[in-house]
Design a protein around this motif. Sequence first.
Motif, PDB file in Angstrom:
ATOM      1  N   SER A  76      -7.626  16.068  -9.016  1.00 18.07           N
ATOM      2  CA  SER A  76      -8.151  15.982  -6.842  1.00 18.07           C
ATOM      3  C   SER A  76      -8.259  15.530  -6.362  1.00 18.07           C
ATOM      4  O   SER A  76      -8.783  15.240  -5.883  1.00 18.07           O
ATOM      5  CB  SER A  76      -8.522  17.639  -7.337  1.00 18.07           C
ATOM      6  N   ASN A  77      -8.996  14.278  -6.953  1.00 19.36           N
ATOM      7  CA  ASN A  77     -10.033  13.013  -6.198  1.00 19.36           C
ATOM      8  C   ASN A  77      -9.325  12.032  -6.192  1.00 19.36           C
ATOM      9  O   ASN A  77      -9.621  10.784  -6.198  1.00 19.36           O
ATOM     10  CB  ASN A  77     -11.436  12.207  -7.171  1.00 19.36           C
ATOM     11  N   GLU A  78      -7.388  12.350  -6.789  1.00 17.80           N
ATOM     12  CA  GLU A  78      -6.567  11.021  -6.433  1.00 17.80           C
ATOM     13  C   GLU A  78      -5.677  11.720  -5.555  1.00 17.80           C
ATOM     14  O   GLU A  78      -5.469  12.054  -5.513  1.00 17.80           O
ATOM     15  CB  GLU A  78      -6.076  10.837  -7.744  1.00 17.80           C
ATOM     16  N   ARG A  79      -4.952  10.474  -4.675  1.00 20.92           N
ATOM     17  CA  ARG A  79      -4.140  10.328  -3.908  1.00 20.92           C
ATOM     18  C   ARG A  79      -3.223   9.666  -3.650  1.00 20.92           C
ATOM     19  O   ARG A  79      -3.019   8.026  -4.398  1.00 20.92           O
ATOM     20  CB  ARG A  79      -4.880  10.636  -2.103  1.00 20.92           C
ATOM     21  N   LEU A  80      -1.886   9.229  -3.671  1.00 17.26           N
ATOM     22  CA  LEU A  80      -1.310   8.604  -3.502  1.00 17.26           C
ATOM     23  C   LEU A  80      -1.105   7.999  -1.910  1.00 17.26           C
ATOM     24  O   LEU A  80      -1.438   8.319  -0.773  1.00 17.26           O
ATOM     25  CB  LEU A  80       0.287   9.064  -2.979  1.00 17.26           C
ATOM     26  N   SER A  81      -1.489   6.399  -1.949  1.00 18.20           N
ATOM     27  CA  SER A  81      -1.831   5.840  -1.134  1.00 18.20           C
ATOM     28  C   SER A  81      -0.735   5.279   0.169  1.00 18.20           C
ATOM     29  O   SER A  81      -0.762   5.467   1.233  1.00 18.20           O
ATOM     30  CB  SER A  81      -2.424   4.394  -1.326  1.00 18.20           C
ATOM     31  N   CYS A  82       0.523   5.941  -0.588  1.00 11.45           N
ATOM     32  CA  CYS A  82       1.340   5.519   0.270  1.00 11.45           C
ATOM     33  C   CYS A  82       2.220   7.264   1.277  1.00 11.45           C
ATOM     34  O   CYS A  82       2.599   6.957   1.604  1.00 11.45           O
ATOM     35  CB  CYS A  82       3.202   4.927  -0.295  1.00 11.45           C
ATOM     36  N   GLN A  83       1.450   7.601   0.873  1.00  5.40           N
ATOM     37  CA  GLN A  83       1.488   9.082   1.543  1.00  5.40           C
ATOM     38  C   GLN A  83       0.227   9.934   2.728  1.00  5.40           C
ATOM     39  O   GLN A  83       0.282  10.155   3.102  1.00  5.40           O
ATOM     40  CB  GLN A  83       1.553  10.098   0.363  1.00  5.40           C
ATOM     41  N   ALA A  84      -0.775   9.073   1.571  1.00  4.75           N
ATOM     42  CA  ALA A  84      -2.817   9.754   2.524  1.00  4.75           C
ATOM     43  C   ALA A  84      -2.151   9.143   3.741  1.00  4.75           C
ATOM     44  O   ALA A  84      -2.178   8.338   3.694  1.00  4.75           O
ATOM     45  CB  ALA A  84      -3.083   9.445   0.983  1.00  4.75           C
TER      46      ALA A  84
END
Length: 108
Positions: A76-84
């Motif tokens: 929940s505290n992680e995101r894809l930097s290519c999508q965020a």
Amino acid sequence: MPRIVIENLFNLSINSEASHRKVIELIHENGIDWMHACGKKGRCTSCKIIVQEGMQNLSEPNERELFYRNQNRLQSNERLSCQAVLEKGEIIVRVAEINKFPHIEYSE
């Protein structure tokens, strides 16, 4: 002014004049080597960022990110930097241990 602070790269700070940009674009435009095995298409998790603070300043998770969350490949505290997309304000992030490059010195 949108800003990214990469905590385990000695609190490296990236300031941007433009909002509504993908996080990985801002990182790469500032000469920082960041892993992205699928060519920034959201087909893997190699570009993930661990968001320490500022999740509210990012776009909502998209279909690709939710897909990986459902597979327990994104927390929940992680995101894809290519999508965020950094919409406003500041985010403080970390490079995930599994995504660190051997040629870069990281801080803790």
